[in-house]
Design a protein around this motif. Structure first.
Motif, short mmCIF file in Angstrom:
data_model
loop_
_atom_site.label_atom_id
_atom_site.label_comp_id
_atom_site.label_asym_id
_atom_site.label_seq_id
_atom_site.Cartn_x
_atom_site.Cartn_y
_atom_site.Cartn_z
N GLY A 18 49.17 28.03 49.25
CA GLY A 18 50.13 27.52 48.29
C GLY A 18 49.98 28.20 46.95
N ALA A 19 50.53 27.59 45.91
CA ALA A 19 50.52 28.21 44.58
C ALA A 19 49.11 28.58 44.14
CB ALA A 19 51.16 27.27 43.56
N GLY A 20 48.17 27.62 44.23
CA GLY A 20 46.80 27.89 43.78
C GLY A 20 46.03 28.79 44.72
N GLY A 21 46.09 28.50 46.02
CA GLY A 21 45.31 29.26 47.00
C GLY A 21 45.70 30.72 47.06
N LEU A 22 47.01 31.00 47.04
CA LEU A 22 47.46 32.39 47.10
C LEU A 22 47.11 33.13 45.82
CD1 LEU A 22 48.88 34.66 48.54
CD2 LEU A 22 51.08 33.76 47.73
N GLU A 23 47.31 32.51 44.67
CA GLU A 23 46.93 33.16 43.41
C GLU A 23 45.45 33.50 43.41
OE1 GLU A 23 48.12 31.44 39.71
OE2 GLU A 23 50.14 30.98 40.42
N LEU A 24 44.61 32.59 43.91
CA LEU A 24 43.17 32.83 43.95
C LEU A 24 42.84 33.99 44.87
CD1 LEU A 24 40.29 32.03 43.21
CD2 LEU A 24 40.35 30.34 45.07
N ALA A 25 43.46 34.03 46.06
CA ALA A 25 43.20 35.13 47.00
C ALA A 25 43.58 36.48 46.41
CB ALA A 25 43.96 34.87 48.31
N VAL A 26 44.73 36.52 45.74
CA VAL A 26 45.19 37.77 45.13
C VAL A 26 44.23 38.24 44.05
CG1 VAL A 26 46.98 38.73 43.62
CG2 VAL A 26 47.63 37.48 45.69
N ARG A 27 43.82 37.33 43.18
CA ARG A 27 42.95 37.72 42.07
C ARG A 27 41.55 38.09 42.54
NH1 ARG A 27 44.61 34.01 36.83
NH2 ARG A 27 46.86 34.16 37.10
N LEU A 28 41.03 37.32 43.50
CA LEU A 28 39.70 37.66 44.03
C LEU A 28 39.75 38.97 44.81
CD1 LEU A 28 38.29 34.23 45.28
CD2 LEU A 28 37.49 35.58 43.33
N GLY A 29 40.85 39.18 45.54
CA GLY A 29 40.99 40.43 46.28
C GLY A 29 41.00 41.63 45.35
N ASP A 30 41.76 41.52 44.26
CA ASP A 30 41.83 42.63 43.30
C ASP A 30 40.51 42.83 42.55
OD1 ASP A 30 44.44 43.13 43.97
OD2 ASP A 30 45.30 41.96 42.33
N LYS A 31 39.77 41.74 42.35
CA LYS A 31 38.53 41.84 41.56
C LYS A 31 37.30 42.13 42.42
CE LYS A 31 35.93 39.59 37.90
NZ LYS A 31 35.96 38.59 36.84
N LEU A 32 37.16 41.41 43.54
CA LEU A 32 35.95 41.54 44.36
C LEU A 32 36.20 42.31 45.65
CD1 LEU A 32 34.54 37.90 44.00
CD2 LEU A 32 33.93 39.92 42.67
N GLY A 33 37.33 42.03 46.31
CA GLY A 33 37.62 42.70 47.58
C GLY A 33 37.80 44.19 47.43
N LYS A 34 38.52 44.59 46.40
CA LYS A 34 38.78 46.02 46.16
C LYS A 34 37.50 46.79 45.91
CE LYS A 34 41.70 48.99 43.28
NZ LYS A 34 42.68 49.00 42.15
N ARG A 35 36.53 46.14 45.26
CA ARG A 35 35.26 46.80 44.92
C ARG A 35 34.18 46.59 45.97
NH1 ARG A 35 35.25 44.36 38.76
NH2 ARG A 35 37.16 45.40 38.06
N LYS A 36 34.56 45.99 47.10
CA LYS A 36 33.62 45.73 48.20
C LYS A 36 32.44 44.86 47.75
CE LYS A 36 36.01 48.47 50.87
NZ LYS A 36 36.94 47.89 51.88
N GLN A 37 32.71 43.91 46.84
CA GLN A 37 31.67 42.99 46.39
C GLN A 37 31.69 41.68 47.18
OE1 GLN A 37 32.28 42.55 42.17
NE2 GLN A 37 31.63 44.64 41.69
N ALA A 38 32.78 41.44 47.87
CA ALA A 38 32.90 40.24 48.70
C ALA A 38 34.05 40.43 49.67
CB ALA A 38 33.13 38.99 47.86
N GLU A 39 34.00 39.70 50.77
CA GLU A 39 35.12 39.68 51.72
C GLU A 39 35.93 38.42 51.44
OE1 GLU A 39 36.02 39.43 56.54
OE2 GLU A 39 33.96 39.31 55.79
#
Length: 442
Positions: A18-39
């Motif tokens: 939803g609004a919160g969950g998707l926003e969180l996934a996008v931001r964490l993906g761009d911050k941590l996922g992209k840098r291979k700091q977390a899955e």
């Protein structure tokens, strides 16, 4: 996938797109996922995302849900997270696993078997569903407006009813179809105005026998003393005035005791014969969350969290949005279930999970109420702004309120798609309004 000798990345699982969950996934993906700091893994039972405050427009046909849906798989690719299709129905805290029910296709055949998903940190952002308060007949004879599928179902019924009315020439007022909306909150109020506008537009597309006042009766029933009881009284009064101008019938202080195929019965003895009934009164978290694997929940099945949004009995599990009840401090009510709260929580949770991976202290959530806006379609928009613009509350209406309401959705789009894609999408929406009918006619 982790190769031999390679250390596994910490896994953050977010349930609910939803609004919160998707926003969180996008931001964490761009911050941590992209840098291979977390899955980062996002799980949702649907394949696409639609902003929930738009559901009343989908139901009325003034918004084509397929035009505004966002594909989770595409977003996952663009923003460096993984999307898994499935509906959560269980949790094993000792194993740090969640369970997804089997997924069926449109023919009822199994598409995906039952799955188990491991996690290091779990964020539950499952949202809410309509609370019918165990009212007899509500589930069987009313449409619960809490998903895009339900909104589409209502729209199809509405169009079919209008086609039947068009085929049968009737005397004025004879055979008038009644739509009863149970719930005088934002969803019910906004839906009533959109329905009136839909009927008016239909008459311009050859439905000569459809008139918004003569052939459609719109009724709102609410147990509270006034509409929008959670908002300032001035907003409620302004909305009530606008709705009465377009002949919407309002029954306040009326508790619904039964919904039948013939209509709606109230505790006072009143009965409203109804062709269509929408239930938009009250919310609760999904039933499977109730005391799930020993986690603390309230009477609405919401997970109890502290001011870090951690569940009270497991520091590895967080909850946010409508499925969580978060304290605001001594003597204050819990954070309200609003889109602005979910957005603020998602913003904080990015820092929270980043800090947790680094072993740093977690931030404290503080909710900032920026006010509320209620859209009455083309007729009006009213609301109140709070915070930096005024001491206390500033009442607004008209064009300025319309622009503010529109900007809320654009802010959500920017959080997910960024400025450039949102700019392109806005131009596409503008072109579509010129090319397509003003409402969905099927």
């Amino acid at each position: 996938m982790t190769h031999p000798g390679e250390q596994a990345l910490p896994r953050i699982v977010i349930v609910g797109g939803g609004a919160g969950g998707l926003e969180l996934a996008v931001r964490l993906g761009d911050k941590l996922g992209k840098r291979k700091q977390a899955e980062i893994v996002l799980i949702d039972a649907a394949r696409t995302h639609l902003w929930k405050p738009l559901l009343h427009q989908v139901a009325a046909g003034t918004l084509d849900s397929h035009a505004d849906e966002l594909e989770y798989l595409a977003l996952a690719r663009w923003h460096h997270f993984t999307f898994r299709l499935g509906r959560m129905d269980g949790l094993a805290r000792a194993k740090r696993e969640i369970y997804l029910a089997p997924t069926l296709d449109e023919n009822g055949e199994e598409l995906l078997p039952r799955q188990s998903i491991p996690y290091d940190n779990l964020v539950l952002a499952i949202g809410s569903q309509t609370n019918d308060f165990h009212t007899p007949g509500a589930r069987e004879h009313a449409i619960m407006l809490d998903s895009a599928a339900a909104a589409e179902r209502f729209h199809h019924k509405l169009i079919n009813a209008c086609i039947r009315a068009q085929a049968t020439k009737q005397a004025a007022g004879e055979g008038r179809m009644t739509v009863t909306i149970i719930g005088g909150g934002a969803t019910g109020v906004e839906l009533s105005a959109e329905l009136h506008m839909t009927t008016r537009i239909l008459s311009s597309y050859g439905f000569a026998n459809i008139h918004p006042e003569k052939d459609l009766k719109i009724v709102i029933v609410d147990a509270a003393p006034r509409l929008l009881s959670m908002l300032p009284e001035r907003v409620s009064a302004a909305v009530g005035l606008e709705l009465r101008k377009i002949d919407v019938e309002i029954h306040a202080n009326e508790r619904v005791v039964e919904v039948s195929p013939q209509g709606v019965s109230m505790a006072s003895g009143k009965f409203i014969p109804s062709g269509l009934v929408v239930w938009a009164a009250g919310i609760k978290a999904p039933d499977f969350l109730k005391d799930i694997d020993g986690l603390e929940t309230n009477r609405l099945n919401q997970l109890v969290v502290d001011q870090h949004l951690q569940t009270t009995r497991d520091p590895n599990i967080f909850a946010m949005g409508d499925c969580a009840t978060c304290p605001q401090g001594e003597g204050k009510p819990a954070v309200p279930p609003r889109a602005q709260a979910a957005h603020q929580q998602a913003t904080m949770m990015v820092k929270t999970l980043t800090n947790r991976l680094k072993g740093k202290a977690l931030p404290t959530f503080r909710y900032h109420d920026h006010g509320s806006l209620v859209s009455l379609g083309e007729y009006s928009t009213v609301g109140s702004l709070m915070g930096g613009l005024a001491k206390g509350s500033l009442f607004i209406e008209g064009l300025f309120a319309k622009v503010m309401y529109w900007s809320l959705y654009k802010k959500h789009q920017v959080a997910i798609n960024g400025w450039f894609r949102t700019w392109l999408a806005t131009w596409a929406e503008t072109i579509a309004r010129v090319r397509n009918p003003r409402i969905k006619l099927h």
